[in-house]
Design an enzyme around this catalytic site. Structure first.
Site, mmCIF file in Angstrom:
data_model
loop_
_atom_site.group_PDB
_atom_site.id
_atom_site.type_symbol
_atom_site.label_atom_id
_atom_site.label_comp_id
_atom_site.label_asym_id
_atom_site.label_seq_id
_atom_site.Cartn_x
_atom_site.Cartn_y
_atom_site.Cartn_z
ATOM 1 N N ARG A 22 13.885 -64.665 70.043
ATOM 2 C CA ARG A 22 13.811 -65.204 68.677
ATOM 3 C C ARG A 22 14.474 -66.581 68.731
ATOM 4 O O ARG A 22 15.607 -66.697 69.211
ATOM 5 C CB ARG A 22 14.566 -64.322 67.683
ATOM 6 C CG ARG A 22 14.634 -64.934 66.279
ATOM 7 C CD ARG A 22 15.719 -64.330 65.411
ATOM 8 N NE ARG A 22 15.495 -62.928 65.151
ATOM 9 C CZ ARG A 22 16.484 -62.063 64.944
ATOM 10 N NH1 ARG A 22 17.756 -62.455 65.007
ATOM 11 N NH2 ARG A 22 16.229 -60.804 64.702
ATOM 12 N N HIS A 42 12.666 -70.959 57.818
ATOM 13 C CA HIS A 42 12.017 -71.105 56.507
ATOM 14 C C HIS A 42 11.526 -72.531 56.345
ATOM 15 O O HIS A 42 11.140 -72.931 55.255
ATOM 16 C CB HIS A 42 13.014 -70.774 55.387
ATOM 17 C CG HIS A 42 13.820 -69.556 55.662
ATOM 18 N ND1 HIS A 42 15.047 -69.594 56.283
ATOM 19 C CD2 HIS A 42 13.541 -68.253 55.453
ATOM 20 C CE1 HIS A 42 15.501 -68.367 56.428
ATOM 21 N NE2 HIS A 42 14.612 -67.529 55.946
ATOM 22 N N ASP A 59 21.383 -60.476 68.325
ATOM 23 C CA ASP A 59 21.569 -61.732 67.586
ATOM 24 C C ASP A 59 22.480 -62.653 68.396
ATOM 25 O O ASP A 59 23.298 -62.190 69.199
ATOM 26 C CB ASP A 59 22.272 -61.451 66.241
ATOM 27 C CG ASP A 59 21.333 -60.881 65.184
ATOM 28 O OD1 ASP A 59 20.105 -60.903 65.387
ATOM 29 O OD2 ASP A 59 21.850 -60.416 64.151
HETATM 30 P P1 FDA Z 1 16.629 -75.145 57.100
HETATM 31 O O1 FDA Z 1 18.064 -74.747 56.964
HETATM 32 O O2 FDA Z 1 16.324 -76.572 57.406
HETATM 33 O O3 FDA Z 1 15.886 -74.702 55.787
HETATM 34 C C1 FDA Z 1 14.538 -75.029 55.497
HETATM 35 C C2 FDA Z 1 14.241 -74.621 54.063
HETATM 36 O O4 FDA Z 1 14.329 -73.195 53.963
HETATM 37 C C3 FDA Z 1 15.237 -75.135 53.036
HETATM 38 O O5 FDA Z 1 14.909 -76.418 52.587
HETATM 39 C C4 FDA Z 1 15.134 -74.083 51.961
HETATM 40 O O6 FDA Z 1 13.990 -74.301 51.172
HETATM 41 C C5 FDA Z 1 14.939 -72.810 52.742
HETATM 42 N N1 FDA Z 1 16.232 -72.132 53.037
HETATM 43 C C6 FDA Z 1 16.907 -72.145 54.198
HETATM 44 N N2 FDA Z 1 18.042 -71.411 54.103
HETATM 45 C C7 FDA Z 1 18.076 -70.947 52.851
HETATM 46 C C8 FDA Z 1 18.988 -70.141 52.140
HETATM 47 N N3 FDA Z 1 20.099 -69.659 52.693
HETATM 48 N N4 FDA Z 1 18.697 -69.854 50.848
HETATM 49 C C9 FDA Z 1 17.584 -70.322 50.253
HETATM 50 N N5 FDA Z 1 16.682 -71.103 50.887
HETATM 51 C C10 FDA Z 1 16.917 -71.414 52.161
HETATM 52 N N6 FDA Z 1 21.269 -67.822 63.236
HETATM 53 C C11 FDA Z 1 22.089 -67.617 64.276
HETATM 54 O O7 FDA Z 1 22.958 -68.442 64.566
HETATM 55 N N7 FDA Z 1 21.971 -66.452 65.028
HETATM 56 C C12 FDA Z 1 21.005 -65.515 64.773
HETATM 57 O O8 FDA Z 1 20.934 -64.501 65.482
HETATM 58 C C13 FDA Z 1 20.132 -65.746 63.679
HETATM 59 N N8 FDA Z 1 19.151 -64.846 63.353
HETATM 60 C C14 FDA Z 1 18.216 -65.180 62.391
HETATM 61 C C15 FDA Z 1 17.125 -64.343 62.143
HETATM 62 C C16 FDA Z 1 16.136 -64.737 61.266
HETATM 63 C C17 FDA Z 1 14.945 -63.851 61.042
HETATM 64 C C18 FDA Z 1 16.220 -65.995 60.584
HETATM 65 C C19 FDA Z 1 15.143 -66.482 59.659
HETATM 66 C C20 FDA Z 1 17.323 -66.802 60.780
HETATM 67 C C21 FDA Z 1 18.330 -66.404 61.665
HETATM 68 N N9 FDA Z 1 19.453 -67.203 61.858
HETATM 69 C C22 FDA Z 1 20.282 -66.933 62.914
HETATM 70 C C23 FDA Z 1 19.782 -68.293 60.892
HETATM 71 C C24 FDA Z 1 19.270 -69.657 61.351
HETATM 72 O O9 FDA Z 1 20.012 -70.093 62.452
HETATM 73 C C25 FDA Z 1 19.383 -70.693 60.217
HETATM 74 O O10 FDA Z 1 20.720 -70.851 59.860
HETATM 75 C C26 FDA Z 1 18.590 -70.340 58.968
HETATM 76 O O11 FDA Z 1 17.364 -69.752 59.282
HETATM 77 C C27 FDA Z 1 18.305 -71.614 58.138
HETATM 78 O O12 FDA Z 1 17.550 -72.519 58.889
HETATM 79 P P2 FDA Z 1 15.989 -72.799 58.665
HETATM 80 O O13 FDA Z 1 15.343 -72.768 60.015
HETATM 81 O O14 FDA Z 1 15.432 -71.860 57.694
HETATM 82 O O15 FDA Z 1 15.884 -74.300 58.216
#
Ligand code: FDA
Length: 300
Positions: free
Chosen positions: A178, A221, A128
């Site tokens: 990733r 997401h 990570d």
């Molecule tokens: P964004 O935050 O724009 O969210 C898009 C939509 O997704 C939101 O409108 C909501 O509907 C939904 N959503 C997002 N977060 C939510 C929550 N907490 N609860 C409910 N709904 C939510 N980061 C990092 O710094 N180092 C890492 O190693 C990892 N590893 C990792 C693995 C995996 C499998 C995932 C999916 C994510 C990570 N992350 C991570 C976290 C990543 O950096 C980020 O903070 C989150 O995925 C939220 O960003 P989104 O891309 O989902 O978009």
């Protein structure tokens, strides 16, 4: 609100207290359980729905050696359990949990043990990415391990200005990446402050990674990023076995299943263990609506 929860996520006193409380305040929505057995049971349920997993034994920013060795041992036991139960899962690991802040040698030794055990089981371990203070050293350690192991991958964060160059530098390593937006609090001289710039960079990185041919896990997401990826692979004729989507346990579960239905590989990041506090605070920071959900849980 976001900054408040990111600030809380680093509070060591609350973190220590949370370990004693057990999974509370609705954290079980995002954390699969405290024991390896609970994690395996949840993993099996997800597999039955067509989802793959990657287990994360929660913990980070470890400051003493026995704790880092214990955490590495826990990861070995997790790999044993994955093998024994047949749950379809890889492993995700944070280097600060493996002792990076104590000594680089200790961290690398722990990682070697984990990668060797994973190799024995034909399994895969992803490192990570943590806060920006650990980014350069994490990439260096990945490169060092990658020379020795073909079953190690890395995470890169779209919010950092440096990431595009990091990705280009990793091309010769044929790195299994990733890609994520990034979850830590970073200053504007290091990271894009505006969501629209993070999203634009995320798309650029996805295109770059997919085009240069290494396996790419798009972890988000966000519907518009998911749609961008689907369009891009279709347009470029990139086969389904060159990439996967990843989402977090408990978040947008219907979308996870919909992607499986559409024929994509989907992997769920499944955190477990008693060190759930920092991870939980970052999930609350991402979405204020989650806080209402927690408050309801507290008063229930
Ligand atoms: P964004 O935050 O724009 O969210 C898009 C939509 O997704 C939101 O409108 C909501 O509907 C939904 N959503 C997002 N977060 C939510 C929550 N907490 N609860 C409910 N709904 C939510 N980061 C990092 O710094 N180092 C890492 O190693 C990892 N590893 C990792 C693995 C995996 C499998 C995932 C999916 C994510 C990570 N992350 C991570 C976290 C990543 O950096 C980020 O903070 C989150 O995925 C939220 O960003 P989104 O891309 O989902 O978009």
């Amino acid at each position: 609100m976001k900054n408040f929860f990111l600030f809380l996520s680093k509070n060591r006193t609350l973190n220590r207290a949370a370990k004693k409380w057990g999974l509370r305040f609705g954290a079980n929505r995002f954390v699969a359980g405290e024991s390896i057995d609970e994690a395996m049971a949840k993993g099996k349920e997800l597999n039955d729905l067509g989802l793959l997993c990657t287990f994360d034994h929660l913990g980070e920013f470890v400051k003493d050696e026995p704790e880092a060795i214990d955490a590495a041992e826990f990861n070995l036991r997790t790999l044993d359990a994955i093998h024994r139960t047949g749950v379809k899962s890889t492993l995700s690991v944070k280097l600060t949990q493996m002792g990076l802040d104590i000594s680089r040698e200790l961290c690398i030794a722990n990682m070697r043990n984990i990668l060797k055990r994973a190799k024995q089981y034909d399994n895969f371990v992803r490192i990570d990415m943590e806060d920006s203070a650990h980014c350069a050293v994490t990439i260096e350690i990945f490169k060092e391990l990658r020379r020795e192991f073909d079953n190690v991958g890395l995470v890169l964060q779209a919010y950092l200005y440096r990431t595009e160059q990091d990705l280009r530098d990793l091309i010769p390593y044929r790195a299994n990446l990733r890609l994520v937006k990034g979850a830590y609090k970073e200053p504007p001289d290091i990271a894009f402050p505006d969501k629209k710039d993070v999203d634009a960079n995320f798309k650029k990185l996805i295109a770059l990674s997919l085009e240069q041919g290494a396996y790419t896990a798009v972890a988000t997401h966000d519907d518009q990023i998911l749609q961008f990826t689907k369009n891009f692979v279709k347009e470029k004729g990139i086969p389904l076995d060159r990439f996967e989507f990843q989402m977090l346990y408990g978040i947008r579960t219907q979308s996870q299943l919909q992607l499986v239905k559409e024929g994509y590989t989907v992997r769920v990041y499944v955190p477990y263990g008693n060190d759930w506090y920092g991870y939980f605070m970052r999930r609350l920071a991402e979405r204020p609506a989650n806080v209402a959900f927690v408050l309801k849980g507290m008063f229930r």
